[in-house]
Enzyme design. Structure first.
Site, PDB file in Angstrom:
ATOM      1  N   ARG A   1       0.838  -1.425  -0.038  1.00 13.22           N
ATOM      2  CA  ARG A   1      -0.042  -0.008   0.147  1.00 13.22           C
ATOM      3  C   ARG A   1       1.037   1.211  -0.160  1.00 13.22           C
ATOM      4  NH1 ARG A   1      -4.007   2.457   4.557  1.00 13.22           N
ATOM      5  NH2 ARG A   1      -5.268   3.398   3.291  1.00 13.22           N
TER       6      ARG A   1
ATOM      7  N   HIS B   1       0.286   4.187  -2.626  1.00 14.06           N
ATOM      8  CA  HIS B   1      -0.075   5.884  -1.942  1.00 14.06           C
ATOM      9  C   HIS B   1       1.096   6.813  -2.398  1.00 14.06           C
ATOM     10  CE1 HIS B   1      -3.544   5.681   0.744  1.00 14.06           C
ATOM     11  NE2 HIS B   1      -3.731   4.533  -0.007  1.00 14.06           N
TER      12      HIS B   1
ATOM     13  N   ASN C   1      -3.737   9.024   4.297  1.00 13.64           N
ATOM     14  CA  ASN C   1      -2.339   8.418   4.684  1.00 13.64           C
ATOM     15  C   ASN C   1      -2.188   7.976   5.983  1.00 13.64           C
ATOM     16  OD1 ASN C   1      -1.735   8.093   2.039  1.00 13.64           O
ATOM     17  ND2 ASN C   1      -0.547  10.088   2.077  1.00 13.64           N
TER      18      ASN C   1
ATOM     19  N   HIS D   1      -6.061  -5.877  -2.693  1.00  9.46           N
ATOM     20  CA  HIS D   1      -6.992  -5.839  -1.367  1.00  9.46           C
ATOM     21  C   HIS D   1      -7.245  -7.420  -0.917  1.00  9.46           C
ATOM     22  CE1 HIS D   1      -8.787  -1.672  -1.734  1.00  9.46           C
ATOM     23  NE2 HIS D   1      -7.379  -1.526  -1.487  1.00  9.46           N
TER      24      HIS D   1
HETATM   25  C1  HEM Z   1      -8.777   1.505  -6.216  1.00 13.36           C
HETATM   26  C2  HEM Z   1      -8.872   2.262  -5.394  1.00 13.36           C
HETATM   27  C3  HEM Z   1      -8.434   2.060  -3.954  1.00 13.36           C
HETATM   28  C4  HEM Z   1      -9.144   2.597  -2.802  1.00 13.36           C
HETATM   29  C5  HEM Z   1     -10.437   3.367  -2.792  1.00 13.36           C
HETATM   30  C6  HEM Z   1      -8.538   2.056  -1.612  1.00 13.36           C
HETATM   31  C7  HEM Z   1      -8.877   2.152  -0.346  1.00 13.36           C
HETATM   32  C8  HEM Z   1      -8.292   1.442   0.837  1.00 13.36           C
HETATM   33  C9  HEM Z   1      -8.699   1.533   2.167  1.00 13.36           C
HETATM   34  C10 HEM Z   1      -9.692   2.542   2.581  1.00 13.36           C
HETATM   35  C11 HEM Z   1      -7.894   0.860   2.604  1.00 13.36           C
HETATM   36  C12 HEM Z   1      -8.003   0.513   4.429  1.00 13.36           C
HETATM   37  C13 HEM Z   1      -7.365   1.539   5.208  1.00 13.36           C
HETATM   38  C14 HEM Z   1      -7.496   1.250   6.384  1.00 13.36           C
HETATM   39  O1  HEM Z   1      -8.609   1.459   6.913  1.00 13.36           O
HETATM   40  O2  HEM Z   1      -6.528   1.158   7.329  1.00 13.36           O
HETATM   41  C15 HEM Z   1      -6.927   0.221   1.959  1.00 13.36           C
HETATM   42  C16 HEM Z   1      -6.244  -0.726   2.187  1.00 13.36           C
HETATM   43  C17 HEM Z   1      -5.211  -1.336   1.596  1.00 13.36           C
HETATM   44  N1  HEM Z   1      -5.110  -1.091   0.180  1.00 13.36           N
HETATM   45 FE1  HEM Z   1      -6.104   0.089  -1.006  1.00 13.36          FE
HETATM   46  N2  HEM Z   1      -7.387   1.215  -1.860  1.00 13.36           N
HETATM   47  C18 HEM Z   1      -7.427   1.236  -3.665  1.00 13.36           C
HETATM   48  C19 HEM Z   1      -6.362   0.636  -4.307  1.00 13.36           C
HETATM   49  C20 HEM Z   1      -5.522  -0.102  -3.924  1.00 13.36           C
HETATM   50  C21 HEM Z   1      -4.347  -0.386  -4.813  1.00 13.36           C
HETATM   51  C22 HEM Z   1      -4.079  -0.051  -6.381  1.00 13.36           C
HETATM   52  C23 HEM Z   1      -3.424  -0.962  -3.940  1.00 13.36           C
HETATM   53  C24 HEM Z   1      -2.001  -1.572  -4.258  1.00 13.36           C
HETATM   54  C25 HEM Z   1      -1.598  -1.928  -5.660  1.00 13.36           C
HETATM   55  C26 HEM Z   1      -4.058  -1.053  -2.489  1.00 13.36           C
HETATM   56  C27 HEM Z   1      -3.355  -1.664  -1.535  1.00 13.36           C
HETATM   57  C28 HEM Z   1      -4.068  -1.794  -0.294  1.00 13.36           C
HETATM   58  C29 HEM Z   1      -3.615  -2.619   0.707  1.00 13.36           C
HETATM   59  C30 HEM Z   1      -2.560  -3.888   0.619  1.00 13.36           C
HETATM   60  C31 HEM Z   1      -4.440  -2.394   1.776  1.00 13.36           C
HETATM   61  C32 HEM Z   1      -4.155  -3.138   3.153  1.00 13.36           C
HETATM   62  C33 HEM Z   1      -3.313  -2.152   3.967  1.00 13.36           C
HETATM   63  C34 HEM Z   1      -2.950  -2.845   5.474  1.00 13.36           C
HETATM   64  O3  HEM Z   1      -3.468  -3.781   5.865  1.00 13.36           O
HETATM   65  O4  HEM Z   1      -2.350  -1.898   6.306  1.00 13.36           O
HETATM   66  N3  HEM Z   1      -5.014  -0.301  -2.629  1.00 13.36           N
HETATM   67  N4  HEM Z   1      -7.216   0.524   0.740  1.00 13.36           N
END
Ligand code: HEM
Length: 349
Positions: free
Chosen positions: A82, A86, A114, A212
């Protein structure tokens, strides 16, 4: 009887293969209409094996250290992946997401989207090893790209060669994050537009959203799907799944409990696999941004096919390809930027 069943299965299999082909053909059509990609000149200067002469063991060292980190805390694979995303979506892949705020400036990492980023200490730890071996050579932006790849590999996902040669930015502002990351609101055309603004197409959107398959989300990021007048109907969010989520993320006046998290791909949130697609196809996506991928003909077709589990090889290749594209967004190369000595502060001039 058995022969008829076998024939039916074989015909279904060939239909599925055909479907995959049709999705790919649709993609070609959609690519032709895609919004113009951002300038590719700097991105074209990235190359694999960039540190072969200047720091021959860099990639090996990064892998070894990342493996130690993830072995100790498997959930950090998600955090590292992530971080790279970002970084790239705000001001390009220049490690600006790693810079600390100063008394005079709130940096990207302190902007709202972030605040839940993790893994900064892990990046700092690997950077310190690199600096000891090859001072002022490997950029923090390249390090993030490598650690994201290694995190995916260590979570049993695909391997890809990471084009390298990014340099680090010298600025980072929380304000610059505004509108750069796609919204959570669940409007798929806004997500498509937001990816197109970075030179990524609708296929990249669905493929990269499958990141995800790893990690967790905090209750405030999905509670509005469960409670209040805007809660999702069963048509969008499976009832039994919603009931389970309500037990974890309790009703109350917003802001909801920021200490509560739920796995985005329950049961396999530390393993990179295609089960994310099965969750989304069964209306069990945790985030609205994932659920709304079922509202677009291309992304829903991709999800339905990938959910069968028959195309993991295709999905892995697609993911690798889209990660290389994402890793080239707005990069600094040549004599732009700098090679930061510590990832959280710019070099003193
Ligand atoms: C398409 C639009 C996207 C949205 C709206 C989005 C939104 C989010 C949100 C809201 C979370 C949860 C954050 C939290 O509550 O801690 C999250 C987690 C995450 N996102 Fe996305 N995301 C998107 C695309 C991506 C992309 C493109 C990647 C990587 C290539 C990614 C990788 C991750 C990962 C791995 C997590 C888990 C992080 C953790 O466990 O600390 N996301 N994302």
């Amino acid at each position: 009887m058995a022969a008829a069943a076998a024939a039916r299965i074989s015909s279904m299999a060939s239909q599925l293969r055909l479907s995959w082909l049709m999705v790919m053909l649709m993609l070609v059509a959609s690519n032709n209409n895609a919004a113009a990609a951002p300038p590719a000149a700097a991105a074209g200067q990235l190359r694999t094996g960039y540190y072969r002469e200047t720091c021959p063991h860099a990639e090996e060292m990064v892998f070894r250290e990342t493996a130690r980190i993830i072995r100790a805390s498997p959930d950090l694979a998600a955090a590292l992946l992530r971080l790279h995303y970002h970084d790239c979506f705000v001001q390009g892949c220049d490690a600006s997401v790693l810079l600390d705020s100063t008394p005079a400036n709130a940096a990207e990492r302190d902007s709202d989207p972030n605040k839940s980023l993790r893994g900064f200490d892990s990046v700092a730890r690997v950077k310190a090893k690199l600096e000891a071996a090859c001072p002022a050579t490997v950029s923090c932006a390249d390090l993030l790209a490598l650690m994201a790849r290694d995190a995916v590999v260590l979570a049993k996902g695909p391997y890809w060669h990471v084009p390298l040669g990014r340099r680090d930015g010298r600025s980072s502002t929380a304000a610059s994050c505004g509108g750069q990351l796609p919204p959570l609101c669940g409007n798929v055309s806004r997500m498509v537009d937001s990816f197109a603004a970075k030179g990524l197409d609708v296929k990249d959107l669905v493929v990269l959203s499958a990141a995800h398959t790893l990690g967790k989300a905090h209750c405030p990021n999905f509670a509005d799907r469960l409670y209040g007048p805007g809660a999702d109907p069963p048509l969008k969010l499976d009832g039994a799944y919603a009931d389970r989520l309500r037990k974890q993320c309790k009703e109350g006046a917003p802001p909801y409990d920021g200490n509560v998290t739920a796995e985005m791909d329950p049961g396999s949130f530390t393993r990179f696999d295609s089960s994310y697609f099965r969750q989304v196809a069964r209306r069990r996506a945790l985030l609205r941004s994932d659920a709304c991928l079922m509202d677009h003909p291309f992304t829903s077709a991709y999800i339905r096919l990938a959910a069968t589990g028959r195309y993991d090889g295709h999905f892995f290749q697609d993911f690798a390809h889209s990660m290389v594209k994402m890793g080239a967004i707005g990069v600094l190369t040549g004599d732009q930027g700098e090679i930061r000595l510590k990832c959280n502060v710019v070099n003193s001039t």
